[in-house]
Enzyme design. Sequence first.
Site, PDB file in Angstrom:
ATOM      1  N   ASP A 205       0.834  -1.201   0.000  1.00  0.00           N
ATOM      2  CA  ASP A 205       0.000   0.000   0.000  1.00  0.00           C
ATOM      3  C   ASP A 205       0.872   1.256   0.000  1.00  0.00           C
ATOM      4  OD1 ASP A 205      -2.771   1.033   0.379  1.00  0.00           O
ATOM      5  OD2 ASP A 205      -1.911   1.896   2.193  1.00  0.00           O
ATOM      6  N   GLU A 266       1.536  -0.729  -5.101  1.00  0.00           N
ATOM      7  CA  GLU A 266       0.575   0.334  -5.380  1.00  0.00           C
ATOM      8  C   GLU A 266       1.371   1.629  -5.359  1.00  0.00           C
ATOM      9  OE1 GLU A 266      -3.296   2.783  -3.785  1.00  0.00           O
ATOM     10  OE2 GLU A 266      -1.600   2.378  -2.521  1.00  0.00           O
TER      11      GLU A 266
HETATM   12  C1  GLC Z   1      -4.349   2.941  -0.780  1.00  0.00           C
HETATM   13  C2  GLC Z   1      -5.552   2.058  -0.627  1.00  0.00           C
HETATM   14  C3  GLC Z   1      -6.699   2.904  -0.150  1.00  0.00           C
HETATM   15  C4  GLC Z   1      -6.314   3.522   1.175  1.00  0.00           C
HETATM   16  C5  GLC Z   1      -5.017   4.296   1.077  1.00  0.00           C
HETATM   17  C6  GLC Z   1      -4.454   4.636   2.425  1.00  0.00           C
HETATM   18  O1  GLC Z   1      -4.504   3.889  -1.774  1.00  0.00           O
HETATM   19  O2  GLC Z   1      -5.838   1.403  -1.820  1.00  0.00           O
HETATM   20  O3  GLC Z   1      -7.880   2.179  -0.046  1.00  0.00           O
HETATM   21  O4  GLC Z   1      -7.339   4.390   1.585  1.00  0.00           O
HETATM   22  O5  GLC Z   1      -4.025   3.549   0.436  1.00  0.00           O
HETATM   23  O6  GLC Z   1      -3.967   3.492   3.065  1.00  0.00           O
END
Ligand code: GLC
Length: 542
Positions: A205, A266
């Site tokens: 994340d 991500e």
């Molecule tokens: C990422 C996740 C999202 C979350 C954010 C903070 O973007 O996909 O759902 O709110 O991180 O952790």
Amino acid sequence: MSNATDNWWRSAVIYQVYIRSFADGDGDGTGDIAGLRSRLPYLAELGVDAIWINPWYPSPLADGGYDVSDYRDIHPTYGTLAEAEKMIAEAHALGLRVILDIVPNHTSDQHLWFQQALAAGPGSPERERYLFRDGRGEDGSLPPNDWHAAFGGPAWTRVPDGQWYLHLFAPEQPDLNWDHPAVHAEFDDVLHFWFDLGVDGFRIDVAHGMAKDPALPDLGLTEFSVLTGEGQDDHPHWDRDGVHDIFRRWRAIADGYPDRRVFVAEAHVRPGRLAHYLRNDELHTAFNFDFLKCPLEAGPLREVIDRSITDLAAVGAPPTWVLSNHDETRHVTRYGRAYTGVRSALLDQGAPSDRALGTRRARAAALLMLALPGGAYIYQGEELGLYEVEDLPEAALQDPTWERSRHTVRGRDGCRVPIPWSGTTPPFGFGPPGSVPWLPQPKDWTSYTAEAASADPASMLQLYRAALRLRRAVPAFTGEAFRWLDSPHGTLVFERGAGLLCAVNLSDQPLPLPDACQVLLASGPVGDRLLPTDTAAWLQRN
Ligand code: GLC
């Protein structure tokens, strides 16, 4: 699983399980591990290679579980560690790999470390694990700098003793200090903990946010993209080179296991930057948000596809493709709008959407995505053709975005509505009869259940099943060969080795299919060798 399939991740189709909304085994209205276990055969039958489970750790759920209070346990609402272990073993027995979500940029404010930091006070070693600073102004009543939080408002919150702490997301998600050795050691250990339990990898994340400029300088910008820092070089908190040292260390940990353990990033970064994360001593793959956000138009798609393949090939990494996830408006809804890409929520939320058109295009997009070389992600419910639930009652909204934007941005709940499995009334088999899902399901989901779709040869589910079956059966899908063929304006036609073609018609004219080809699969009816508008087909040269 065996070494023979060591490179499985290069072309894997990974199914995203938003556990809170997937299947509710105990009837408390929230999805859980028991529910997931009961649906593993459905996923195996669908034909995916792996599942990625959104955070399932103990959490106050201030941000749907991305506010983790204990990284080595399971949220009691979802089950127990023992159940998690059983689930992993059952998934493996069905040939499904298991990827977890790790949230290293921030913890929950209820995490022991943060509670210790609050209790210990300014200047204490406990505060060093987060980013506490004194405020500005005479009495320190102004935030330490001008950074914005991704969900709205300032990125700083003041604690009773007067100091401020940084949170790039909600105030309940304090950012960790990745310049602190204890933070590194802790996450090394968390990775080992789950790898030892048998998980096959992690989705990381906010992988682009962990390193901060220690000077925490003002951004000084009035307009910028909150998630990517677009338009700013040397951004003080996004995509800093320091993150790569962390990922090299993580890669060494994964490589310490004899069978392949993998990472997917991500990382919302500017074009050209993603490849840095995928150098061969760093992460394995990353989500392709440029593809997700791209309007469903031939020109822009072709550009994104070319760039994705070329950029990543330079570091030997495979591209990946994704149409939806738990943060974005479902693509059936997006593709039914006048503008089919993703811009800011303020521009797009509630824009009129033609559901039949969006569904037709979503079918075509699925065949496009699943024909491209590399990996692909399916977000739970997209195989059922679910649309964004845009009319959730305001009182039901739980995404922190709603509060933080002072009720101007509804947020992401509309793509997180619990999955309809069977039956004709809510909870549609999501939980036992009489249970009440944590977000209300639309009444017309009767026709969207997995049960209804299984009985309908023309359903989205049958299209996904057929596509995934062919993806495994046809050898040309295995390699990474890819080349464009000439085709009229507004259309995309490409070949994947050994005469396997994919044709996508996004123009307003029917597209004549190439000669001497048989149609393996089409997203809609193909008339007299003419591919209609908003339709895609897989073809095999005779
Ligand atoms: C990422 C996740 C999202 C979350 C954010 C903070 O973007 O996909 O759902 O709110 O991180 O952790």
